[in-house]
Design a protein around this motif. Structure first.
Motif, mmCIF file in Angstrom:
data_model
loop_
_atom_site.group_PDB
_atom_site.id
_atom_site.type_symbol
_atom_site.label_atom_id
_atom_site.label_comp_id
_atom_site.label_asym_id
_atom_site.label_seq_id
_atom_site.Cartn_x
_atom_site.Cartn_y
_atom_site.Cartn_z
ATOM 1 N N LEU A 1 -43.340 42.699 2.888
ATOM 2 C CA LEU A 1 -42.701 41.420 3.193
ATOM 3 C C LEU A 1 -41.319 41.323 2.548
ATOM 4 O O LEU A 1 -40.376 40.809 3.158
ATOM 5 C CB LEU A 1 -43.585 40.251 2.738
ATOM 6 N N ILE A 2 -41.194 41.828 1.349
ATOM 7 C CA ILE A 2 -39.895 41.817 0.669
ATOM 8 C C ILE A 2 -38.908 42.711 1.415
ATOM 9 O O ILE A 2 -37.752 42.343 1.619
ATOM 10 C CB ILE A 2 -40.044 42.255 -0.803
ATOM 11 N N MET A 3 -39.387 43.879 1.845
ATOM 12 C CA MET A 3 -38.505 44.772 2.600
ATOM 13 C C MET A 3 -37.996 44.092 3.868
ATOM 14 O O MET A 3 -36.817 44.179 4.199
ATOM 15 C CB MET A 3 -39.237 46.058 2.981
ATOM 16 N N LYS A 4 -38.904 43.419 4.565
ATOM 17 C CA LYS A 4 -38.552 42.816 5.851
ATOM 18 C C LYS A 4 -37.696 41.563 5.685
ATOM 19 O O LYS A 4 -36.675 41.416 6.356
ATOM 20 C CB LYS A 4 -39.836 42.483 6.637
ATOM 21 N N SER B 1 -35.188 46.881 8.990
ATOM 22 C CA SER B 1 -35.835 46.978 10.296
ATOM 23 C C SER B 1 -37.182 47.692 10.136
ATOM 24 O O SER B 1 -37.458 48.291 9.097
ATOM 25 C CB SER B 1 -34.950 47.776 11.259
ATOM 26 N N ILE B 2 -37.988 47.636 11.182
ATOM 27 C CA ILE B 2 -39.284 48.325 11.161
ATOM 28 C C ILE B 2 -39.076 49.814 10.912
ATOM 29 O O ILE B 2 -39.808 50.432 10.141
ATOM 30 C CB ILE B 2 -40.053 48.091 12.482
ATOM 31 N N HIS B 3 -38.069 50.397 11.548
ATOM 32 C CA HIS B 3 -37.814 51.833 11.371
ATOM 33 C C HIS B 3 -37.373 52.151 9.941
ATOM 34 O O HIS B 3 -37.773 53.174 9.389
ATOM 35 C CB HIS B 3 -36.775 52.317 12.384
ATOM 36 N N GLU B 4 -36.576 51.283 9.337
ATOM 37 C CA GLU B 4 -36.162 51.505 7.945
ATOM 38 C C GLU B 4 -37.355 51.375 6.999
ATOM 39 O O GLU B 4 -37.500 52.160 6.058
ATOM 40 C CB GLU B 4 -35.080 50.505 7.556
ATOM 41 N N ILE B 5 -38.216 50.412 7.267
ATOM 42 C CA ILE B 5 -39.422 50.249 6.445
ATOM 43 C C ILE B 5 -40.313 51.475 6.591
ATOM 44 O O ILE B 5 -40.804 52.024 5.595
ATOM 45 C CB ILE B 5 -40.193 48.963 6.839
ATOM 46 N N ALA B 6 -40.516 51.914 7.819
ATOM 47 C CA ALA B 6 -41.358 53.094 8.074
ATOM 48 C C ALA B 6 -40.809 54.311 7.356
ATOM 49 O O ALA B 6 -41.567 55.072 6.730
ATOM 50 C CB ALA B 6 -41.453 53.351 9.576
ATOM 51 N N LYS B 7 -39.508 54.481 7.417
ATOM 52 C CA LYS B 7 -38.881 55.635 6.773
ATOM 53 C C LYS B 7 -39.035 55.563 5.254
ATOM 54 O O LYS B 7 -39.359 56.551 4.606
ATOM 55 C CB LYS B 7 -37.401 55.690 7.151
ATOM 56 N N SER B 8 -38.830 54.385 4.678
ATOM 57 C CA SER B 8 -38.915 54.254 3.221
ATOM 58 C C SER B 8 -40.339 54.393 2.708
ATOM 59 O O SER B 8 -40.555 54.843 1.588
ATOM 60 C CB SER B 8 -38.307 52.937 2.753
ATOM 61 N N LEU B 9 -41.317 54.028 3.537
ATOM 62 C CA LEU B 9 -42.720 54.166 3.135
ATOM 63 C C LEU B 9 -43.330 55.480 3.613
ATOM 64 O O LEU B 9 -44.491 55.762 3.330
ATOM 65 C CB LEU B 9 -43.547 52.990 3.678
ATOM 66 N N PRO C 1 -43.648 54.142 12.541
ATOM 67 C CA PRO C 1 -43.242 52.755 12.815
ATOM 68 C C PRO C 1 -44.409 51.862 13.245
ATOM 69 O O PRO C 1 -44.462 50.692 12.872
ATOM 70 C CB PRO C 1 -42.210 52.896 13.943
ATOM 71 N N GLY C 2 -45.355 52.402 14.000
ATOM 72 C CA GLY C 2 -46.518 51.613 14.415
ATOM 73 C C GLY C 2 -47.346 51.150 13.230
ATOM 74 O O GLY C 2 -47.840 50.019 13.194
ATOM 75 N N THR C 3 -47.490 52.015 12.242
ATOM 76 C CA THR C 3 -48.223 51.657 11.021
ATOM 77 C C THR C 3 -47.465 50.586 10.246
ATOM 78 O O THR C 3 -48.068 49.653 9.703
ATOM 79 C CB THR C 3 -48.444 52.898 10.146
ATOM 80 N N ALA C 4 -46.140 50.713 10.206
ATOM 81 C CA ALA C 4 -45.325 49.701 9.514
ATOM 82 C C ALA C 4 -45.479 48.340 10.187
ATOM 83 O O ALA C 4 -45.628 47.321 9.505
ATOM 84 C CB ALA C 4 -43.857 50.126 9.499
ATOM 85 N N LYS C 5 -45.484 48.317 11.530
ATOM 86 C CA LYS C 5 -45.677 47.060 12.261
ATOM 87 C C LYS C 5 -47.042 46.455 11.936
ATOM 88 O O LYS C 5 -47.165 45.253 11.714
ATOM 89 C CB LYS C 5 -45.580 47.287 13.768
ATOM 90 N N SER C 6 -48.054 47.300 11.916
ATOM 91 C CA SER C 6 -49.409 46.834 11.635
ATOM 92 C C SER C 6 -49.511 46.258 10.220
ATOM 93 O O SER C 6 -50.088 45.188 10.017
ATOM 94 C CB SER C 6 -50.388 48.000 11.814
ATOM 95 N N ARG C 7 -48.940 46.971 9.257
ATOM 96 C CA ARG C 7 -48.988 46.486 7.871
ATOM 97 C C ARG C 7 -48.221 45.179 7.713
ATOM 98 O O ARG C 7 -48.639 44.292 6.981
ATOM 99 C CB ARG C 7 -48.440 47.552 6.923
ATOM 100 N N LEU C 8 -47.094 45.071 8.415
ATOM 101 C CA LEU C 8 -46.314 43.836 8.362
ATOM 102 C C LEU C 8 -47.108 42.685 8.968
ATOM 103 O O LEU C 8 -47.139 41.579 8.419
ATOM 104 C CB LEU C 8 -44.978 44.021 9.083
ATOM 105 N N TYR C 9 -47.769 42.940 10.062
ATOM 106 C CA TYR C 9 -48.607 41.926 10.714
ATOM 107 C C TYR C 9 -49.688 41.427 9.752
ATOM 108 O O TYR C 9 -49.884 40.214 9.593
ATOM 109 C CB TYR C 9 -49.242 42.516 11.981
ATOM 110 N N HIS C 10 -50.391 42.351 9.106
ATOM 111 C CA HIS C 10 -51.460 41.962 8.174
ATOM 112 C C HIS C 10 -50.900 41.253 6.940
ATOM 113 O O HIS C 10 -51.517 40.307 6.437
ATOM 114 C CB HIS C 10 -52.294 43.181 7.780
ATOM 115 N N ALA C 11 -49.746 41.690 6.472
ATOM 116 C CA ALA C 11 -49.127 41.032 5.313
ATOM 117 C C ALA C 11 -48.726 39.598 5.663
ATOM 118 O O ALA C 11 -48.913 38.676 4.858
ATOM 119 C CB ALA C 11 -47.914 41.826 4.844
#
Length: 181
Positions: free
Chosen positions: A139-142, A148-156, A160-170
């Protein structure tokens, strides 16, 4: 026969034996390369203890994956890539940790300065503190760092699909905490 050629030949023989499960060959390979990797890691990290830790992690990975090395003459770039990846992983963890510490100090200072009255920002921070670390981080990243989702995915280091899912749950966890408070 040049010295470098002989060294490369010895390394290749040790790698072949190590791939076949010879522990003595792996030990000799480690002895031959450990100092070079340690020097490299120290130059990159500028921290002796951290360099030792990262090199140890690198050797663990090498031992586990030595059988996957198909081009034995490419050992040097292969092991350096593993070492660099371990350095990058450490920096990501350290950066996340430092961001968390900075955020916590800011929240503490803000709450001490404004005792008694709770602003929207304090309310938001209070809810964020009730979330688990991974949810808080994404949530802090976003929303704080506006990644962006791609930047979050890259940093983690996740798709990208997993990043979207984690963001949704967060977001859902945040919403639940918000409704509770």
């Amino acid at each position: 026969m040049s010295r470098k050629f002989r060294q490369n030949l010895v390394d290749e023989l040790l790698i072949i034996k190590a791939q076949q499960g010879c522990r003595d060959s792996m030990s000799q390979l480690i002895k031959r390369w450990h100092k070079q990797l340690l020097q490299y890691a120290f130059k990159v990290t500028r921290n002796e203890h951290l360099a030792h830790d990262i090199v140890q992690e690198t050797w663990v990975t090498v031992i586990k994956k030595i059988t996957s090395l198909q081009e034995i003459n490419r050992f040097r770039p292969w092991v350096l890539r593993i070492l660099n990846n371990n350095c990058r992983d450490h920096w990501r963890k350290e950066e996340t940790y430092q961001q968390h510490i900075t955020q916590h100090q800011t929240q503490t200072n803000t709450s001490q300065a404004k005792r008694g009255r709770q602003t929207e920002s304090e309310f938001f921070d209070e809810i964020m503190q009730q979330l688990d670390g991974p949810s808080r981080a994404i949530l802090i990243m976003k929303y704080v760092h506006e990644m962006s989702i791609h930047e979050i995915a890259k940093s983690l280091n996740i798709p990208p699909g997993t990043a979207k899912s984690r963001l949704y749950h967060a977001r859902n966890k945040f919403k639940h905490q918000f409704e509770r408070n």
